[in-house]
Design a protein around this motif. Structure first.
Motif, PDB file in Angstrom:
ATOM      1  N   HIS A 215       0.865  -1.198   0.000  1.00  0.00           N
ATOM      2  CA  HIS A 215       0.000   0.000   0.000  1.00  0.00           C
ATOM      3  C   HIS A 215       0.892   1.235   0.000  1.00  0.00           C
ATOM      4  CE1 HIS A 215      -3.264  -2.584   0.576  1.00  0.00           C
ATOM      5  NE2 HIS A 215      -3.075  -2.842   1.854  1.00  0.00           N
ATOM      6  N   VAL A 216       0.804   1.982  -1.067  1.00  0.00           N
ATOM      7  CA  VAL A 216       1.687   3.144  -1.198  1.00  0.00           C
ATOM      8  C   VAL A 216       0.861   4.414  -1.196  1.00  0.00           C
ATOM      9  CG1 VAL A 216       3.307   4.290  -2.759  1.00  0.00           C
ATOM     10  CG2 VAL A 216       3.364   1.815  -2.507  1.00  0.00           C
ATOM     11  N   MET A 217       1.349   5.410  -0.464  1.00  0.00           N
ATOM     12  CA  MET A 217       0.653   6.698  -0.462  1.00  0.00           C
ATOM     13  C   MET A 217       1.527   7.716  -1.169  1.00  0.00           C
ATOM     14  SD  MET A 217      -1.807   6.763   2.341  1.00  0.00           S
ATOM     15  CE  MET A 217      -1.908   8.411   1.849  1.00  0.00           C
ATOM     16  N   LEU A 218       0.910   8.515  -1.982  1.00  0.00           N
ATOM     17  CA  LEU A 218       1.652   9.605  -2.631  1.00  0.00           C
ATOM     18  C   LEU A 218       1.258  10.900  -1.945  1.00  0.00           C
ATOM     19  CD1 LEU A 218       1.100   8.817  -6.436  1.00  0.00           C
ATOM     20  CD2 LEU A 218       3.067   8.224  -5.017  1.00  0.00           C
ATOM     21  N   VAL A 219       2.255  11.618  -1.431  1.00  0.00           N
ATOM     22  CA  VAL A 219       1.952  12.940  -0.872  1.00  0.00           C
ATOM     23  C   VAL A 219       2.887  13.951  -1.527  1.00  0.00           C
ATOM     24  CG1 VAL A 219       1.059  12.183   1.372  1.00  0.00           C
ATOM     25  CG2 VAL A 219       3.493  12.565   1.089  1.00  0.00           C
ATOM     26  N   GLY A 220       2.567  15.207  -1.346  1.00  0.00           N
ATOM     27  CA  GLY A 220       3.424  16.239  -1.929  1.00  0.00           C
ATOM     28  C   GLY A 220       2.627  17.488  -2.173  1.00  0.00           C
ATOM     29  N   PRO A 221       3.345  18.595  -2.394  1.00  0.00           N
ATOM     30  CA  PRO A 221       2.617  19.859  -2.600  1.00  0.00           C
ATOM     31  C   PRO A 221       1.759  19.818  -3.857  1.00  0.00           C
ATOM     32  CG  PRO A 221       4.960  20.118  -3.046  1.00  0.00           C
ATOM     33  CD  PRO A 221       4.782  18.735  -2.528  1.00  0.00           C
ATOM     34  N   THR A 222       0.839  20.758  -3.933  1.00  0.00           N
ATOM     35  CA  THR A 222      -0.059  20.788  -5.090  1.00  0.00           C
ATOM     36  C   THR A 222       0.738  21.069  -6.376  1.00  0.00           C
ATOM     37  OG1 THR A 222      -2.020  21.784  -5.974  1.00  0.00           O
ATOM     38  CG2 THR A 222      -0.697  23.219  -4.626  1.00  0.00           C
ATOM     39  N   GLY A 223       0.369  20.356  -7.424  1.00  0.00           N
ATOM     40  CA  GLY A 223       1.075  20.518  -8.699  1.00  0.00           C
ATOM     41  C   GLY A 223       2.383  19.749  -8.769  1.00  0.00           C
ATOM     42  N   ALA A 224       2.655  18.886  -7.769  1.00  0.00           N
ATOM     43  CA  ALA A 224       3.946  18.186  -7.729  1.00  0.00           C
ATOM     44  C   ALA A 224       4.032  17.093  -8.781  1.00  0.00           C
ATOM     45  CB  ALA A 224       4.161  17.592  -6.340  1.00  0.00           C
ATOM     46  N   GLY A 225       2.884  16.537  -9.171  1.00  0.00           N
ATOM     47  CA  GLY A 225       2.903  15.472 -10.180  1.00  0.00           C
ATOM     48  C   GLY A 225       2.319  14.155  -9.688  1.00  0.00           C
ATOM     49  N   LYS A 226       1.612  14.176  -8.540  1.00  0.00           N
ATOM     50  CA  LYS A 226       1.050  12.926  -7.983  1.00  0.00           C
ATOM     51  C   LYS A 226      -0.006  12.333  -8.916  1.00  0.00           C
ATOM     52  CE  LYS A 226      -0.416  15.155  -4.360  1.00  0.00           C
ATOM     53  NZ  LYS A 226       0.032  16.547  -4.555  1.00  0.00           N
ATOM     54  N   SER A 227      -0.966  13.152  -9.314  1.00  0.00           N
ATOM     55  CA  SER A 227      -2.031  12.639 -10.195  1.00  0.00           C
ATOM     56  C   SER A 227      -1.430  12.176 -11.512  1.00  0.00           C
ATOM     57  CB  SER A 227      -3.061  13.720 -10.503  1.00  0.00           C
ATOM     58  OG  SER A 227      -3.462  14.317  -9.325  1.00  0.00           O
ATOM     59  N   THR A 228      -0.420  12.891 -11.976  1.00  0.00           N
ATOM     60  CA  THR A 228       0.197  12.521 -13.252  1.00  0.00           C
ATOM     61  C   THR A 228       0.824  11.130 -13.143  1.00  0.00           C
ATOM     62  OG1 THR A 228       0.644  14.859 -13.551  1.00  0.00           O
ATOM     63  CG2 THR A 228       1.806  13.352 -14.995  1.00  0.00           C
ATOM     64  N   LEU A 229       1.481  10.885 -12.014  1.00  0.00           N
ATOM     65  CA  LEU A 229       2.086   9.567 -11.786  1.00  0.00           C
ATOM     66  C   LEU A 229       0.990   8.492 -11.827  1.00  0.00           C
ATOM     67  CD1 LEU A 229       4.873   8.419 -11.091  1.00  0.00           C
ATOM     68  CD2 LEU A 229       4.292   8.585  -8.682  1.00  0.00           C
TER      69      LEU A 229
ATOM     70  N   HIS B   2       5.939   5.322   7.098  1.00  0.00           N
ATOM     71  CA  HIS B   2       5.403   6.521   7.726  1.00  0.00           C
ATOM     72  C   HIS B   2       6.266   6.987   8.902  1.00  0.00           C
ATOM     73  CE1 HIS B   2       2.629   8.191  10.793  1.00  0.00           C
ATOM     74  NE2 HIS B   2       2.246   8.917   9.767  1.00  0.00           N
ATOM     75  N   ASP B   3       6.556   6.050   9.843  1.00  0.00           N
ATOM     76  CA  ASP B   3       7.309   6.453  11.040  1.00  0.00           C
ATOM     77  C   ASP B   3       8.755   6.824  10.709  1.00  0.00           C
ATOM     78  OD1 ASP B   3       7.468   3.887  10.311  1.00  0.00           O
ATOM     79  OD2 ASP B   3       7.517   3.014  12.325  1.00  0.00           O
ATOM     80  N   GLU B   4       9.322   6.116   9.698  1.00  0.00           N
ATOM     81  CA  GLU B   4      10.702   6.448   9.287  1.00  0.00           C
ATOM     82  C   GLU B   4      10.777   7.884   8.789  1.00  0.00           C
ATOM     83  OE1 GLU B   4      11.705   2.132   7.326  1.00  0.00           O
ATOM     84  OE2 GLU B   4      11.920   3.915   6.072  1.00  0.00           O
ATOM     85  N   LEU B   5       9.823   8.230   7.947  1.00  0.00           N
ATOM     86  CA  LEU B   5       9.849   9.574   7.362  1.00  0.00           C
ATOM     87  C   LEU B   5       9.613  10.643   8.421  1.00  0.00           C
ATOM     88  CD1 LEU B   5       8.063   9.279   3.897  1.00  0.00           C
ATOM     89  CD2 LEU B   5      10.438   8.979   4.487  1.00  0.00           C
ATOM     90  N   VAL B   6       8.757  10.318   9.401  1.00  0.00           N
ATOM     91  CA  VAL B   6       8.518  11.300  10.469  1.00  0.00           C
ATOM     92  C   VAL B   6       9.823  11.521  11.228  1.00  0.00           C
ATOM     93  CG1 VAL B   6       7.272  11.713  12.639  1.00  0.00           C
ATOM     94  CG2 VAL B   6       6.058  10.775  10.664  1.00  0.00           C
ATOM     95  N   ARG B   7      10.571  10.407  11.469  1.00  0.00           N
ATOM     96  CA  ARG B   7      11.836  10.515  12.212  1.00  0.00           C
ATOM     97  C   ARG B   7      12.888  11.276  11.389  1.00  0.00           C
ATOM     98  NH1 ARG B   7      10.930   5.318  14.029  1.00  0.00           N
ATOM     99  NH2 ARG B   7      12.246   4.399  12.416  1.00  0.00           N
ATOM    100  N   ARG B   8      12.824  11.060  10.073  1.00  0.00           N
ATOM    101  CA  ARG B   8      13.873  11.648   9.215  1.00  0.00           C
ATOM    102  C   ARG B   8      13.825  13.186   9.218  1.00  0.00           C
ATOM    103  NH1 ARG B   8      14.108   9.238   3.300  1.00  0.00           N
ATOM    104  NH2 ARG B   8      14.011   7.275   4.433  1.00  0.00           N
ATOM    105  N   GLY B   9      12.673  13.723   9.506  1.00  0.00           N
ATOM    106  CA  GLY B   9      12.572  15.192   9.649  1.00  0.00           C
ATOM    107  C   GLY B   9      12.586  15.972   8.351  1.00  0.00           C
ATOM    108  N   GLY B  10      12.115  15.403   7.255  1.00  0.00           N
ATOM    109  CA  GLY B  10      12.073  16.133   5.982  1.00  0.00           C
ATOM    110  C   GLY B  10      10.703  16.743   5.722  1.00  0.00           C
ATOM    111  N   TYR B  11      10.339  16.778   4.449  1.00  0.00           N
ATOM    112  CA  TYR B  11       9.075  17.379   4.026  1.00  0.00           C
ATOM    113  C   TYR B  11       7.893  16.697   4.703  1.00  0.00           C
ATOM    114  CZ  TYR B  11       5.132  18.607   1.048  1.00  0.00           C
ATOM    115  OH  TYR B  11       3.924  19.038   0.600  1.00  0.00           O
ATOM    116  N   PHE B  12       7.905  15.346   4.690  1.00  0.00           N
ATOM    117  CA  PHE B  12       6.764  14.621   5.234  1.00  0.00           C
ATOM    118  C   PHE B  12       6.626  14.861   6.739  1.00  0.00           C
ATOM    119  CE2 PHE B  12       4.629  10.860   7.025  1.00  0.00           C
ATOM    120  CZ  PHE B  12       3.441  10.955   6.312  1.00  0.00           C
TER     121      PHE B  12
END
Ligand SMILES: Nc1ncnc2c1ncn2[C@@H]1O[C@H](COP(=O)(O)OP(=O)(O)OP(=O)(O)O)[C@@H](O)[C@H]1O
Length: 590
Positions: free
Chosen positions: A374-388, A564-574
């Protein structure tokens, strides 16, 4: 070249239409034969009148008079029968042709990609089916018949007049130059005037439609007066365009009437002198007066048909132009032999894509999604999620690189095989006019009622559907306007569940639902996604916690990839997004 400015192919519409009509030549030949018969009968009528006057009336011979009248009656009957027959055949062939044309257009539109509908104006595409087809209809109904009949009538009348009296024919010939010149001038100007009228009417409609759809804004900003003034200007231009056609008609038609009168005068004058000198009979003079109609009418008809053919040619050019557009996502010439559904493994290899190939929206993406993930795509608007998501469902093909599912390049799969493997669940639950059951069955047309019920029970929505006025048989209108956004989503989830594809691509709804429906939707979605590979475009982060993997898309690249938890720990955009979301949620519950 950018997608938006790509022009339709130029096609010679009449030639293409004639190719389509070619197999119907026996019917058209039959129609032509019928036209010949009724035109000949029509042309013979004044001869019967001439005979009645000269042999019956002038000589006081009753038998001749009765004979001539009977002949006249027989000619009338012939005209009636054969005119009817030819009209029926020509219209039948025309309607068959239009039926085929509409079907071809509809099937063609269905094969076209999203890219096509993205760059083409929907109104224009519908116009190909409606107003353009109507223009062709006009010429099919009348054009063929009028052209053949008018040419035959003109030729026949000329021969008869010359045979009856060469000198009187020359008198009639005097009025031909002004008639032809006036008709040609009238056609040129009236064509322009009617084009202007059509454009002005279109302006009126566009303005009305814009006003109605934007009425709330118009009223909110109290722009009624200004809007009225603009409409007044547009309406005035429409008025002027119409008035100019009236001016033309009021010059041309009385002039033709005058010419007709002048011609009768000439025939009477020259004819009368010849009758006095015993060169022609009274009947011949009368026949000439009748034959005038056989000269005037065809000339006017032909000029009118000439215009109609020109418009139809333009309309046919546009219709066949659309038909000549090749689908952007074509069926493979040699499709891979597969047994769908395929294994739910998605792989993107060096994928770059741009709606305009010169401006990439996704850049060199390498990605593997394992079956069942199960993969979630997140990102700012216009980033290209729907296109993917659109590339994974092959709504578009990548500009460079390859998208694979179950190991197969999507371009090598038959579209039907691909659709059995991947299903897209759009943001807004789209419903067609019909019952709820029919809408769910869209996912698997052959499914039994029991299967539909079982699917809805598994998803926990059977209760909701049965609570509707007619349960599964409840009628929904176009786009499901009688259901709430959440209810429409539930129906579209059931549709996807019944289709049972190994891969699901889901655009999470942005509309906020009441807590009860939201809970129902989430529960149904969890059941739907179970055991399938899923790619979800997330607009809410609550679902991210359940995902196996989160992909952050930014500027057309995947910039973060992990649990999810890895990305929260990593401290980036997500992580930042998540913190914001948690704070927002806390503020709401406080
Ligand atoms: N049909 C289209 N034709 C041309 N450009 C498009 C089209 N659809 C999207 N774009 C452009 O492609 C870029 C990516 O859009 P996309 O819809 O994939 O973003 P997104 O990440 O899904 O955004 P959002 O969260 O707002 O839906 C944007 O710049 C957008 O303007």
């Amino acid at each position: 070249m950018s997608e938006e400015v790509r022009a339709m192919p130029r096609v010679n519409g009449l030639a293409a239409a004639l190719r389509m009509l070619a197999p119907r030549w026996p019917m058209l030949l039959l129609a032509t034969a019928a036209i010949v018969v009724f035109t000949a009968a029509s042309l013979a009528r004044p001869l019967a009148i001439q005979h009645a006057l000269d042999e019956g009336v002038a000589k006081g011979d009753r038998a001749e008079l009765v004979q001539a009248c009977l002949a006249f009656g027989a000619l009338l009957l012939l005209v009636y029968v054969f005119q009817g027959l030819s009209t029926w055949i020509v219209n039948r062939v025309g309607q068959d042709f239009l039926y085929d044309l509409r079907m071809r257009l509809f099937e063609h539109y269905q094969r076209m990609s999203l890219a096509f509908f993205g760059r083409e104006n929907a109104g224009r595409l519908v116009a190909r089916m409606t107003s353009d087809v109507t223009t062709v209809n006009d010429v099919l109904n009348n054009g063929f018949l009028v052209v053949v009949q008018s040419l035959l009538t003109l030729a026949g009348a000329t021969v008869i007049l010359l045979t009856l009296s060469v000198r009187l024919s020359l008198a009639v010939a005097l009025i031909l130059p002004p008639l032809i010149v006036a008709t040609a001038i009238f056609r040129v100007y009236s064509n322009r005037a009617y084009n202007r009228v059509r454009e002005r009417i279109a302006d009126v409609m566009v303005h009305m439609q814009e006003t109605f759809s934007g009425l709330r804004v118009v009223q909110a900003f109290a722009r009624e007066q200004k809007n009225r003034e603009r409409f007044g200007e547009i309406n005035e231009r429409n008025f002027e365009a119409n008035v100019s056609t009236v001016k033309l008609s009021s010059l041309y038609f009385p002039f033709v009437e005058w010419l007709r009168g002048a011609a009768i005068g000439l025939i009477l004058y020259f004819g009368g002198r010849q009758v006095a000198g015993d060169a022609v009979t009274v009947g011949t003079v009368a026949a000439f007066v009748f034959y005038l109609e056989f000269i005037f009418q065809p000339i006017q008809n032909l000029s009118q048909v000439f215009d109609m053919v020109q418009s139809a040619n333009a309309a046919l050019g546009k219709i066949f132009g659309v038909l000549a557009v090749e689908p952007d996502v074509p069926e493979p010439e040699r499709p891979a032999r597969v047994q769908p559904p395929l294994e739910g493994r998605i792989a993107l290899e060096g994928v770059t894509f741009g709606y305009d190939p010169d401006r990439p929206v996704l850049r060199e993406i390498d990605l593997v999604i394992e079956p069942g993930q199960h993969v979630m795509l997140v990102g700012p608007t216009g980033a290209g999620k729907s296109t993917l998501a659109k590339l994974i469902t092959r709504m578009y093909d990548p500009t460079a690189g390859t998208v694979r599912i179950g190991g197969y390049d999507l371009r090598t799969l038959r579209l039907a095989d691909l659709r059995r493997t991947v299903t897209m669940v759009p943001q807004e639950g789209f419903l067609f006019t019909g019952t709820i059951r029919e809408n769910i069955l869209f996912g698997k047309p052959g499914a039994s009622d029991a299967e539909v019920r079982a699917a809805c029970e598994r998803l926990g929505i059977d209760g909701f559907i049965r609570s509707l006025p007619n349960g599964y048989e409840t009628l929904v209108s176009f786009r499901g306007s009688r259901l709430s956004a959440g209810e429409k989503q539930l129906v579209s989830i059931a549709r996807a569940f019944l289709a049972d594809p190994p891969v699901l691509v889901l655009d999470e709804a942005t509309s906020s639902l009441d807590p009860h429906t939201e809970e129902q939707v989430e529960q149904a979605l969890r059941t739907l996604l179970e055991g399938r590979t899923s790619v979800v475009i997330a607009h809410r982060l609550s679902t991210a916690e359940h995902a196996d993997r989160v992909l952050v898309v930014d500027g057309g690249r995947i910039v973060e990839d992990g649990r999810h938890d890895e990305l929260v720990r990593r401290g980036g955009y997500f992580a930042a997004l998540y913190r914001q979301w948690v704070a927002g949620r806390a503020a709401k519950t406080a």
